[in-house]
Design a protein around this motif. Sequence first.
Motif, PDB file in Angstrom:
ATOM      1  N   TYR A   1     -13.332 -19.682  71.414  1.00 56.45           N
ATOM      2  CA  TYR A   1     -12.329 -18.652  71.200  1.00 56.45           C
ATOM      3  C   TYR A   1     -13.018 -17.411  70.639  1.00 56.45           C
ATOM      4  O   TYR A   1     -14.206 -17.447  70.302  1.00 56.45           O
TER       5      TYR A   1
ATOM      6  N   ASP B   1       1.822 -23.027  65.939  1.00 56.88           N
ATOM      7  CA  ASP B   1       0.708 -22.475  65.168  1.00 56.88           C
ATOM      8  C   ASP B   1      -0.597 -22.903  65.822  1.00 56.88           C
ATOM      9  O   ASP B   1      -1.078 -22.248  66.745  1.00 56.88           O
ATOM     10  N   LEU B   2      -1.171 -24.029  65.414  1.00 58.69           N
ATOM     11  CA  LEU B   2      -2.407 -24.466  66.039  1.00 58.69           C
ATOM     12  C   LEU B   2      -2.219 -24.806  67.514  1.00 58.69           C
ATOM     13  O   LEU B   2      -3.123 -24.576  68.329  1.00 58.69           O
TER      14      LEU B   2
ATOM     15  N   TRP C   1      -0.150 -23.364  69.641  1.00 59.81           N
ATOM     16  CA  TRP C   1      -0.174 -22.077  70.336  1.00 59.81           C
ATOM     17  C   TRP C   1      -1.587 -21.521  70.390  1.00 59.81           C
ATOM     18  O   TRP C   1      -2.021 -20.984  71.427  1.00 59.81           O
ATOM     19  N   PHE C   2      -2.320 -21.667  69.312  1.00 59.75           N
ATOM     20  CA  PHE C   2      -3.689 -21.157  69.257  1.00 59.75           C
ATOM     21  C   PHE C   2      -4.538 -21.792  70.358  1.00 59.75           C
ATOM     22  O   PHE C   2      -5.267 -21.101  71.083  1.00 59.75           O
TER      23      PHE C   2
ATOM     24  N   LEU D   1      -5.186 -18.961  72.975  1.00 58.01           N
ATOM     25  CA  LEU D   1      -6.356 -18.217  72.506  1.00 58.01           C
ATOM     26  C   LEU D   1      -7.668 -18.960  72.678  1.00 58.01           C
ATOM     27  O   LEU D   1      -8.727 -18.395  72.388  1.00 58.01           O
ATOM     28  N   CYS D   2      -7.624 -20.220  73.101  1.00 59.71           N
ATOM     29  CA  CYS D   2      -8.845 -21.014  73.241  1.00 59.71           C
ATOM     30  C   CYS D   2      -9.168 -21.270  74.710  1.00 59.71           C
ATOM     31  O   CYS D   2      -8.274 -21.509  75.520  1.00 59.71           O
TER      32      CYS D   2
ATOM     33  N   THR E   1       3.262 -18.557  63.084  1.00 59.18           N
ATOM     34  CA  THR E   1       1.837 -18.255  63.057  1.00 59.18           C
ATOM     35  C   THR E   1       1.422 -17.597  61.751  1.00 59.18           C
ATOM     36  O   THR E   1       0.424 -17.983  61.146  1.00 59.18           O
TER      37      THR E   1
ATOM     38  N   SER F   1      -5.369  -9.494  71.119  1.00 56.92           N
ATOM     39  CA  SER F   1      -6.255  -9.904  70.028  1.00 56.92           C
ATOM     40  C   SER F   1      -7.112  -8.746  69.537  1.00 56.92           C
ATOM     41  O   SER F   1      -7.872  -8.908  68.586  1.00 56.92           O
TER      42      SER F   1
END
Length: 305
Positions: free
Chosen positions: A74, A155-156, A158-159, A163-164, A189, A241
């Motif tokens: 990420y 949170d994680l 979604w991350f 985003l990963c 988040t 981002s």
Amino acid sequence: MPDHDPSRDGEGGARGDSGTERDLERGKGLDSDGFIAREGSLGRVGAPFAPLVDDARQRVADTYGPRLHSVYLYGSVPRGTARPGRSDLDLLIALHPEGPIPGHDSTVPAEPSDADRAAAHALGAALDASYDVIDGAGILLYTAGRLLSGRERFDLGWFVACLCTPLDGEDLAARLPRYRPDSLLARETNGSLELRLPRWRRQNAAAGDPAERARLSRAYARHLVRTAFTLVMPRWGGWTSDLERSAEIFARYYPQRGDQLRAAAAVARVPVTDPAVLQEYADDLGPWLAAEYTRLHGRKSWPES
């Protein structure tokens, strides 16, 4: 600095000409159905970073063996914006749990062990020492069960999903929902900033070393700019981002705080050692942002301890 007047939401504008406004509206990071599109891909990894990424994949597999569920990139490297010698390498590792833990509440996914975390720390240090193309390597370590758990869904989860970039193993995004840039996502988040502020004040009081103050200024600034962006994310209707762009989008809705956010975005890129900046973040910008966040989106359902 005068605080934002809620009655004037949407009447202010980011500074600049109509070209700036057009830039803010271009590319909102959504797919054709209005969901946040996954940012980054292995195809965007720059040539200077490709050997590092290949080596990181192998070293992670060697370190965790059959415990490894999946590993992800990420940050700037998979987005294709990394700068050789200036950017860091960011990895997220998902592990299979070691097995049933006596006395462990099965409704709460087990966490990686201290030995797992020590191995991740050593791995990050070894990658950093081996490659001049990066300035540091950070590794997030979780169990796959936690990343898929209901409490981490927005949170994680979604991350990972948005985003990963998958590097090895089963992609957990296939088992997660798609996400819209709405108030629920904003709340889950970044809706716990107020709980960080007492720790920031303690850290500020203890930060006598300039290098430590620089590290804190960068960490605080990044968190504040990202939180400020997600505060207005539902109104803007998209995802980015990019910290400078995030500050400009925020300034459209809160012009009274716009210059403060622009300055924070600059500190996120080039940290400072001035104690007054740390105090500003912990005692002025942070508390205001936390209160406004709660007013608009509420508090996070499962706040960090």
